[in-house]
Design a protein around this motif. Structure first.
Motif, PDB file in Angstrom:
ATOM      1  N   ASN A 143      -2.853   3.412  -4.755  1.00 34.19           N
ATOM      2  CA  ASN A 143      -2.383   4.495  -3.961  1.00 34.19           C
ATOM      3  C   ASN A 143      -1.197   5.221  -4.549  1.00 34.19           C
ATOM      4  OD1 ASN A 143      -4.287   3.020  -2.158  1.00 34.19           O
ATOM      5  ND2 ASN A 143      -2.703   2.403  -0.578  1.00 34.19           N
ATOM      6  N   GLY A 156      -4.129  -1.759  -2.800  1.00 32.58           N
ATOM      7  CA  GLY A 156      -3.305  -0.384  -2.970  1.00 32.58           C
ATOM      8  C   GLY A 156      -2.373  -0.069  -4.146  1.00 32.58           C
ATOM      9  N   SER A 209       0.767  -1.038  -0.067  1.00 33.79           N
ATOM     10  CA  SER A 209       0.003   0.127  -0.005  1.00 33.79           C
ATOM     11  C   SER A 209       0.896   1.315  -0.211  1.00 33.79           C
ATOM     12  CB  SER A 209      -0.901  -0.005   1.061  1.00 33.79           C
ATOM     13  OG  SER A 209      -0.091   0.135   2.609  1.00 33.79           O
TER      14      SER A 209
END
Length: 499
Positions: free
Chosen positions: A192, A189, A89
């Motif tokens: 992200n 993620g 992430s």
């Protein structure tokens, strides 16, 4: 990026052990151990499980970021960093920082939903190019911009690769990026570190329950796209509230992002209701009521066929208006959208008396939508050919059989990508969904033979739907990936039968 800069930027990362200098430089960041260079930071994904320890130990990278709960050995000469988060992430934000935050200089529009993501990104990109914008696509059919096309192998690439793609697009002069945001990519993620300007939600139906524990987790994973929008100014979301899961999605997004600007598309309850839909084999038409800002009731004509393309083009139209693009130019462009690979892709016999349709439909909802859309064109007979992927959600198999039984005149069962499952067991699971004494027109695990049989069975004015693989030009049998293209087999069959 210096090691000291990394630690300053990300307080959740701490050095666990190893000899180091704060001025040592981290060249880049990776989550795939096969792509590492010595000075890269290896973010060991939690999804690697216990194997993550082996990947970290065997890695040639000097810098290793692991979750606090992971225990590894053979660490001599390495700098071990730890975090309570999933290291994957953090890979995207770190990669973005190293590359100068490319998405902040682009206009990235994320598209999420079970079905329609690929179609929407292609429609939006075409509309943008028609407006003189430089556009790129990231998704199931690959990465496309400036005449280049490459395959990443994933709908949403890993976070490091994604940031590199965005940087390449920026350097090439791309302005708008239309990106499929899969539930896997969002939950793990991968997105992200991407700054989205807008998010689009198409629908939510059963899929990927081999990855998500339940439908609620699936919905919440999709909603991560919209929660990221609320962190930045001048962003907006577009939700089809009349689509399956649309109202639940809207309610959940509003509960976590009270101030995010949302446009709601709908036939009745949305602020952009759709009416007066008409269908033919030449075009689709409908009326959409816009806000006063954009001119109230508007007739939309598009060459894309079928009811689900009403939803796709309307979502794209509203999104494009939200981006500030010219309404009349958009209406003109919607009439001539290039055929989208593997999405309602039509193949005719030489005399155009018979038709085959290739579509990526591999979920119950998608199969229902494409069958209904073909029905709207009133073929004399509709034959549905499909299978289900191996090593994936088994619960959808009988559901797809019942849908095909209800909406097609005849059903051919065959293999999709069986992977490591026995193809006959997959067919048994599908066939269990038929009701009463119903039996398939043909059950044939060999997909090429099944397609040829289906084409040979077409009567004048009839249609064969070949569903499940769409744009894919391969078939996975066991662990082997073999070349296979539905469109190629259809053409061969038409030729071999002199049609």
């Amino acid at each position: 990026m210096k090691l000291s800069e990394l630690l300053d930027l990300y307080s959740e990362i701490k050095i666990e052990q190893g000899s180091y200098s704060p001025d040592e430089r981290i060249r880049f960041v990776r989550t795939d151990s096969r792509k590492l260079d010595k000075d890269d930071l290896f973010c060991v994904p939690n999804s690697s499980g216990e194997k993550g320890a082996d990947y970290a130990s065997d890695s040639n990278s000097r810098f290793i970021l692991i979750n606090s709960n992971l225990k590894i050995q053979n660490l001599e000469g390495k700098v071990i960093l730890k975090t309570a988060l999933d290291p994957e992430s953090l890979a995207g934000p770190i990669a973005s920082s190293i590359l100068g935050n490319p998405s902040e200089k682009l206009k990235v529009i994320g598209v999420t939903g079970t079905n329609g993501k690929t179609s929407l990104t292609h429609i939006l990109s075409y509309l943008g190019e028609s407006q003189g914008k430089s556009c790129g696509i990231i998704g199931t059919t690959g990465v496309k911009y400036k005449g280049k096309l490459s395959d990443t192998g994933y709908t949403t690439p890993d976070p490091s690769s994604l940031q590199l793609i965005l940087k390449e697009m920026l350097d090439a002069g791309v302005e708008y990026v239309f990106m499929e945001a899969s539930s896997h990519g969002l939950k793990l993620g991968r997105t992200n570190g991407v700054r989205f300007q807008a998010g689009v939600f198409s629908n939510l139906t059963q899929d990927h329950l081999d990855f998500h524990p339940d439908m609620l987790d699936y919905l919440q994973s999709k909603a991560l796209l919209f929660s990221s929008l609320s962190k930045h100014p001048n962003t907006f979301g577009v939700i089809d509230t009349d689509a399956p899961g649309g109202k639940d999605f809207q309610k959940y997004v509003r509960s976590i992002s009270q101030d995010l600007k949302l446009f709601h598309l709908g036939k009745e309850e949305g602020e952009f209701p759709i009416s007066k839909e008409t269908f033919s084999l030449e075009k689709t038409s409908y009326t959409i009521r816009l806000s006063e800002l954009w001119g109230k009731d508007t007739i939309v004509d598009t060459n894309l066929l079928g009811g689900f393309n009403v939803r796709n083009t309307a979502l794209a139209f509203v999104t494009a208006l939200g981006l500030g693009w010219d309404k009349q130019s958009l209406l003109n462009s919607l009439q001539s959208i290039p055929q989208i690979p593997g999405r309602f892709q039509i193949y005719y016999s030489k005399d155009r008396s018979r038709m085959a349709v290739v579509d990526y439909a591999h979920t119950p909802d998608a199969l229902e939508n494409i069958l209904k859309s073909i029905r709207e064109s009133k073929p004399n007979e509709l034959i549905a050919l499909f299978g289900c992927g191996g090593d994936r959600d088994r619960t959808k198999r009988p559901k797809m059989a019942k849908i095909a039984q209800d909406l097609a005149d005849k059903v051919i069962l065959t293999s999709d990508n069986p992977r490591t499952e026995d193809p006959e067991i997959i067919l048994n699971d599908i066939q269990a969904g038929f009701v009463g004494e119903y039996s398939p027109f043909l059950r044939e695990a060999d997909r090429a033979k099944a397609i040829h049989f289906g084409i040979s069975s077409l009567k004048e004015g009839s249609c064969l739907l070949v569903a499940g693989k769409g744009h894919e030009d391969y078939q996975i049998i066991g662990k082997e990936k073999r070349h296979f293209d539905d469109g190629e087999e259809i053409r061969k069959a038409f030729d071999s039968f002199g049609l």
